[in-house]
Design a protein around this motif. Structure first.
Motif, PDB file in Angstrom:
ATOM      1  N   LEU A 179      28.590   0.255  18.842  1.00 27.15           N
ATOM      2  CA  LEU A 179      27.683   0.328  20.262  1.00 27.15           C
ATOM      3  C   LEU A 179      26.680   1.208  20.147  1.00 27.15           C
ATOM      4  O   LEU A 179      26.602   2.306  19.441  1.00 27.15           O
ATOM      5  CB  LEU A 179      28.559   0.845  21.598  1.00 27.15           C
ATOM      6  CG  LEU A 179      27.970   1.167  22.542  1.00 27.15           C
ATOM      7  CD1 LEU A 179      27.357  -0.189  23.342  1.00 27.15           C
ATOM      8  CD2 LEU A 179      28.735   2.276  23.773  1.00 27.15           C
ATOM      9  N   VAL A 180      25.290   0.836  20.383  1.00 26.69           N
ATOM     10  CA  VAL A 180      24.106   1.330  20.366  1.00 26.69           C
ATOM     11  C   VAL A 180      23.602   1.810  21.810  1.00 26.69           C
ATOM     12  O   VAL A 180      23.349   0.615  22.616  1.00 26.69           O
ATOM     13  CB  VAL A 180      23.084   0.797  19.828  1.00 26.69           C
ATOM     14  CG1 VAL A 180      21.762   1.844  19.764  1.00 26.69           C
ATOM     15  CG2 VAL A 180      23.282   0.313  18.050  1.00 26.69           C
ATOM     16  N   SER A 181      23.915   2.957  22.426  1.00 29.12           N
ATOM     17  CA  SER A 181      23.657   3.046  23.709  1.00 29.12           C
ATOM     18  C   SER A 181      22.945   4.445  24.034  1.00 29.12           C
ATOM     19  O   SER A 181      22.986   5.463  23.302  1.00 29.12           O
ATOM     20  CB  SER A 181      24.990   3.114  24.463  1.00 29.12           C
ATOM     21  OG  SER A 181      24.934   3.520  25.802  1.00 29.12           O
ATOM     22  N   HIS A 182      22.215   4.617  24.942  1.00 34.20           N
ATOM     23  CA  HIS A 182      21.325   5.959  25.614  1.00 34.20           C
ATOM     24  C   HIS A 182      21.632   6.207  26.749  1.00 34.20           C
ATOM     25  O   HIS A 182      21.181   5.839  28.053  1.00 34.20           O
ATOM     26  CB  HIS A 182      19.783   5.508  25.492  1.00 34.20           C
ATOM     27  CG  HIS A 182      18.923   6.801  25.600  1.00 34.20           C
ATOM     28  ND1 HIS A 182      18.506   7.544  24.515  1.00 34.20           N
ATOM     29  CD2 HIS A 182      18.595   7.460  26.529  1.00 34.20           C
ATOM     30  CE1 HIS A 182      17.921   8.563  24.969  1.00 34.20           C
ATOM     31  NE2 HIS A 182      17.737   8.640  26.266  1.00 34.20           N
ATOM     32  N   GLN A 183      22.910   6.862  26.982  1.00 34.81           N
ATOM     33  CA  GLN A 183      23.393   7.474  28.317  1.00 34.81           C
ATOM     34  C   GLN A 183      24.022   8.803  28.150  1.00 34.81           C
ATOM     35  O   GLN A 183      24.116   9.303  26.944  1.00 34.81           O
ATOM     36  CB  GLN A 183      24.613   6.500  28.892  1.00 34.81           C
ATOM     37  CG  GLN A 183      24.028   5.235  29.088  1.00 34.81           C
ATOM     38  CD  GLN A 183      23.288   4.942  30.240  1.00 34.81           C
ATOM     39  OE1 GLN A 183      22.375   3.947  30.232  1.00 34.81           O
ATOM     40  NE2 GLN A 183      23.162   5.680  31.207  1.00 34.81           N
ATOM     41  N   PHE A 184      24.380   9.499  29.197  1.00 34.85           N
ATOM     42  CA  PHE A 184      25.135  10.846  29.055  1.00 34.85           C
ATOM     43  C   PHE A 184      26.731  10.668  29.107  1.00 34.85           C
ATOM     44  O   PHE A 184      27.115  10.803  30.260  1.00 34.85           O
ATOM     45  CB  PHE A 184      24.688  11.662  30.338  1.00 34.85           C
ATOM     46  CG  PHE A 184      25.038  12.842  30.204  1.00 34.85           C
ATOM     47  CD1 PHE A 184      25.343  13.667  29.143  1.00 34.85           C
ATOM     48  CD2 PHE A 184      25.406  13.590  31.514  1.00 34.85           C
ATOM     49  CE1 PHE A 184      26.262  15.002  29.088  1.00 34.85           C
ATOM     50  CE2 PHE A 184      25.782  15.110  31.601  1.00 34.85           C
ATOM     51  CZ  PHE A 184      26.059  15.786  30.363  1.00 34.85           C
ATOM     52  N   TYR A 185      27.179  10.530  27.789  1.00 34.47           N
ATOM     53  CA  TYR A 185      28.636  10.292  27.787  1.00 34.47           C
ATOM     54  C   TYR A 185      29.321  11.706  27.548  1.00 34.47           C
ATOM     55  O   TYR A 185      28.746  12.333  26.693  1.00 34.47           O
ATOM     56  CB  TYR A 185      28.934   9.411  26.425  1.00 34.47           C
ATOM     57  CG  TYR A 185      28.453   7.927  26.725  1.00 34.47           C
ATOM     58  CD1 TYR A 185      29.311   6.914  27.288  1.00 34.47           C
ATOM     59  CD2 TYR A 185      27.489   7.389  26.052  1.00 34.47           C
ATOM     60  CE1 TYR A 185      29.107   5.674  27.453  1.00 34.47           C
ATOM     61  CE2 TYR A 185      26.897   6.012  26.311  1.00 34.47           C
ATOM     62  CZ  TYR A 185      27.820   5.244  26.931  1.00 34.47           C
ATOM     63  OH  TYR A 185      27.325   4.028  26.903  1.00 34.47           O
ATOM     64  N   LEU A 186      30.457  11.549  28.093  1.00 29.49           N
ATOM     65  CA  LEU A 186      31.293  12.888  28.091  1.00 29.49           C
ATOM     66  C   LEU A 186      32.533  12.584  27.174  1.00 29.49           C
ATOM     67  O   LEU A 186      33.103  11.750  27.375  1.00 29.49           O
ATOM     68  CB  LEU A 186      31.765  13.324  29.356  1.00 29.49           C
ATOM     69  CG  LEU A 186      30.475  13.743  30.563  1.00 29.49           C
ATOM     70  CD1 LEU A 186      31.081  14.163  31.908  1.00 29.49           C
ATOM     71  CD2 LEU A 186      29.691  14.809  29.701  1.00 29.49           C
ATOM     72  N   SER A 187      32.962  13.609  26.563  1.00 22.80           N
ATOM     73  CA  SER A 187      34.185  13.466  25.694  1.00 22.80           C
ATOM     74  C   SER A 187      35.307  13.289  26.750  1.00 22.80           C
ATOM     75  O   SER A 187      35.217  13.989  27.877  1.00 22.80           O
ATOM     76  CB  SER A 187      34.426  14.627  24.843  1.00 22.80           C
ATOM     77  OG  SER A 187      33.701  14.619  23.732  1.00 22.80           O
ATOM     78  N   ASN A 207      24.392  16.073  37.933  1.00 18.14           N
ATOM     79  CA  ASN A 207      24.731  15.225  36.591  1.00 18.14           C
ATOM     80  C   ASN A 207      25.485  13.937  36.817  1.00 18.14           C
ATOM     81  O   ASN A 207      26.259  13.373  36.299  1.00 18.14           O
ATOM     82  CB  ASN A 207      25.881  16.065  35.668  1.00 18.14           C
ATOM     83  CG  ASN A 207      25.250  17.237  34.864  1.00 18.14           C
ATOM     84  OD1 ASN A 207      24.377  17.296  34.037  1.00 18.14           O
ATOM     85  ND2 ASN A 207      25.787  18.381  35.504  1.00 18.14           N
ATOM     86  N   ILE A 208      24.612  13.422  38.031  1.00 15.85           N
ATOM     87  CA  ILE A 208      25.296  11.934  38.437  1.00 15.85           C
ATOM     88  C   ILE A 208      25.281  10.937  37.283  1.00 15.85           C
ATOM     89  O   ILE A 208      25.801   9.810  37.425  1.00 15.85           O
ATOM     90  CB  ILE A 208      24.304  11.532  39.456  1.00 15.85           C
ATOM     91  CG1 ILE A 208      23.127  11.291  39.351  1.00 15.85           C
ATOM     92  CG2 ILE A 208      24.483  12.626  40.794  1.00 15.85           C
ATOM     93  CD1 ILE A 208      22.260  10.556  40.397  1.00 15.85           C
ATOM     94  N   ASP A 209      24.512  11.054  36.148  1.00 16.88           N
ATOM     95  CA  ASP A 209      24.537   9.971  35.346  1.00 16.88           C
ATOM     96  C   ASP A 209      25.265  10.223  34.145  1.00 16.88           C
ATOM     97  O   ASP A 209      25.343   9.306  33.181  1.00 16.88           O
ATOM     98  CB  ASP A 209      23.128  10.181  34.482  1.00 16.88           C
ATOM     99  CG  ASP A 209      22.625  11.408  33.957  1.00 16.88           C
ATOM    100  OD1 ASP A 209      23.252  12.502  34.342  1.00 16.88           O
ATOM    101  OD2 ASP A 209      21.682  11.463  33.140  1.00 16.88           O
ATOM    102  N   SER A 210      26.733  10.995  34.249  1.00 16.16           N
ATOM    103  CA  SER A 210      27.520  11.262  33.480  1.00 16.16           C
ATOM    104  C   SER A 210      28.472   9.987  33.460  1.00 16.16           C
ATOM    105  O   SER A 210      28.738   9.181  34.350  1.00 16.16           O
ATOM    106  CB  SER A 210      28.192  12.454  33.366  1.00 16.16           C
ATOM    107  OG  SER A 210      29.003  12.548  34.893  1.00 16.16           O
ATOM    108  N   VAL A 211      28.738   9.652  32.225  1.00 17.70           N
ATOM    109  CA  VAL A 211      29.742   8.589  31.937  1.00 17.70           C
ATOM    110  C   VAL A 211      31.058   8.982  31.055  1.00 17.70           C
ATOM    111  O   VAL A 211      30.945   9.610  30.120  1.00 17.70           O
ATOM    112  CB  VAL A 211      28.972   7.314  31.121  1.00 17.70           C
ATOM    113  CG1 VAL A 211      29.812   6.081  30.927  1.00 17.70           C
ATOM    114  CG2 VAL A 211      27.798   7.020  31.997  1.00 17.70           C
ATOM    115  N   LYS A 212      32.165   8.680  31.690  1.00 17.52           N
ATOM    116  CA  LYS A 212      33.469   8.993  30.686  1.00 17.52           C
ATOM    117  C   LYS A 212      33.373   8.223  29.128  1.00 17.52           C
ATOM    118  O   LYS A 212      33.411   7.182  29.231  1.00 17.52           O
ATOM    119  CB  LYS A 212      34.721   8.718  31.644  1.00 17.52           C
ATOM    120  CG  LYS A 212      34.754   9.583  32.955  1.00 17.52           C
ATOM    121  CD  LYS A 212      36.020   9.118  33.718  1.00 17.52           C
ATOM    122  CE  LYS A 212      35.972   9.892  34.872  1.00 17.52           C
ATOM    123  NZ  LYS A 212      37.219   9.242  35.744  1.00 17.52           N
ATOM    124  N   GLY A 213      33.549   9.061  28.413  1.00 14.99           N
ATOM    125  CA  GLY A 213      33.689   8.551  26.957  1.00 14.99           C
ATOM    126  C   GLY A 213      34.736   7.921  26.600  1.00 14.99           C
ATOM    127  O   GLY A 213      34.879   7.031  25.468  1.00 14.99           O
TER     128      GLY A 213
END
Length: 388
Positions: A179-187, A207-213
């Protein structure tokens, strides 16, 4: 299969009004040298090619030279890049179909219709195929025709939108998938506050743009962009933010920058190595008394904090510092910084922009709060892009 993982070039960036074009040209030249020496099968840029959505002519010329030098050095190497939140998705997406046949995959737009899917580039080695899924920066509003909306007709969250997009892909689980991605992923299990952020990054309200990793577990390797400090997610070297190749702010001083070289063996086998990138000029923080500081001149980009306890009645102090440090970014006084003015501040002065707006408005409905959050985030993004 061997490939380079880069991101967040931010070509055209100015560091406290200092032009970094020579520094960026130098570091991109070092990337080309490393590619010549290591001969990767592919090179990935995971977003934020430019620092502004409408880059200067000089920034475009520098990026053009970088890609041309790479293509001339390794004509058969696949170059794959996606747009980030600083880029203009439409500009990156131009000539997308044509360039793909020339080993250059510039993907600016995510899938936006139900019949569209994430761009996939498949390469092969003696272990079989490797599928690269190229997902540019996504806002929920861009993909709502695919992901749908919530029960109130509102856009889904960033987290729900990204999970929906990735889970609908028909991944061949027997093959190796990147995966090649540009987002705010969280561990997994971490909060947004746990992630160190650089001053040069755009941070959204709440931090509404956070994404669960956890969604990254679908892939053998995740080449991530957006966070400027190199880091691993989920405790795995196979899920990586490579960080910027060059420090973009004083808050990145002292960080080791580099290219991540990834080697995929048989399914489930991933090895990574960081190839250090030494800049033309370091970004450093210097702290000490004026005489001590002046005794060690440097051409690095420096933030200087003077610790002299007495007033410095030196009329040419700034001129002497500028002469010793031609790339001086700022001068601070530690004595001034130690004073505590918080007691004198009004309660409103301590509020975030979102909280401050709410104090002037009557009680808001959830839809109104979402609209206010979007407006503040858009204003903050526009303000950051407008800075010289």
């Amino acid at each position: 299969m061997k490939f380079f993982h880069l991101s967040d070039l931010h070509i055209g960036l100015k560091l406290m009004n200092h032009d970094l074009s020579k520094d960026q040209e130098y570091i991109l030249g070092k990337v080309v040298e490393a590619a010549k020496e290591r001969r990767p099968d592919a090179l990935i840029i995971a977003g934020d090619i430019y620092d502004k959505s409408i880059p200067s002519a000089e920034a475009v010329a520098l990026f053009d030279k970088f890609i041309t030098d790479l293509a001339q050095a390794l004509p058969q190497m696949e170059i794959m890049l996606i747009s980030g939140n600083h880029d203009s998705a439409q500009r990156v997406n131009v000539f997308r179909s044509l360039l793909g046949s020339l080993h250059l995959h510039m993907i600016g737009l995510p899938p936006m219709r139900p019949d569209e899917y994430i761009e996939k580039v498949t390469l092969s080695d003696h272990y079989g195929p490797v599928n690269f899924y190229l997902l540019p920066f996504v806002k929920p509003s861009m993909v709502k025709a695919i992901t749908g909306t919530d029960e109130n007709g509102n856009n889904l969250t960033y987290d729900a939108s990204l999970h929906s997009l990735l889970e609908r892909e028909d991944l061949d689980k027997s093959a190796r998938n990147v995966l090649v991605s540009h987002q705010f992923y969280l561990s997994t299990g971490k909060e947004a506050a746990d992630i160190p952020r650089a001053d040069s990054e755009i941070v959204t309200v709440g931090n509404i743009d956070s994404v669960k990793g956890d969604i990254l577990e679908l892939f053998d390797y995740a080449a991530l962009g957006h966070i400027h400090q190199p880091m691993q997610l989920n405790g795995k070297e196979s899920f990586r933010y490579c960080g910027t190749p060059l420090a973009c702010s004083v808050s990145e001083a002292g960080q080791t920058k580099g290219i991540i070289e990834v080697e995929l063996g048989a399914k489930g086998t991933v090895a990574t190595e960081v190839i250090p990138l030494a800049p033309l000029h370091e970004v450093r923080k210097i702290k000490g008394k004026l005489a001590e500081v002046l005794s060690a001149p440097s051409e690095d980009y420096v933030s200087i904090t003077l610790t002299d306890e007495n007033d410095l009645d030196v009329f040419d102090m700034q001129d002497r510092l500028s002469a010793a440090f031609p790339n001086l970014l700022e001068t601070r006084r530690s004595a001034c910084l130690t004073a505590d003015y918080t007691a004198a501040l009004s309660p409103q002065a301590k509020l975030s922009p979102f909280e401050l707006c709410k104090t002037f408005l009557s009680e808001l409905e959830p839809d109104d709060e979402e609209m206010l959050t979007d407006i503040i985030n858009d204003v903050q993004t526009a303000a950051k892009e407008a800075r010289p």
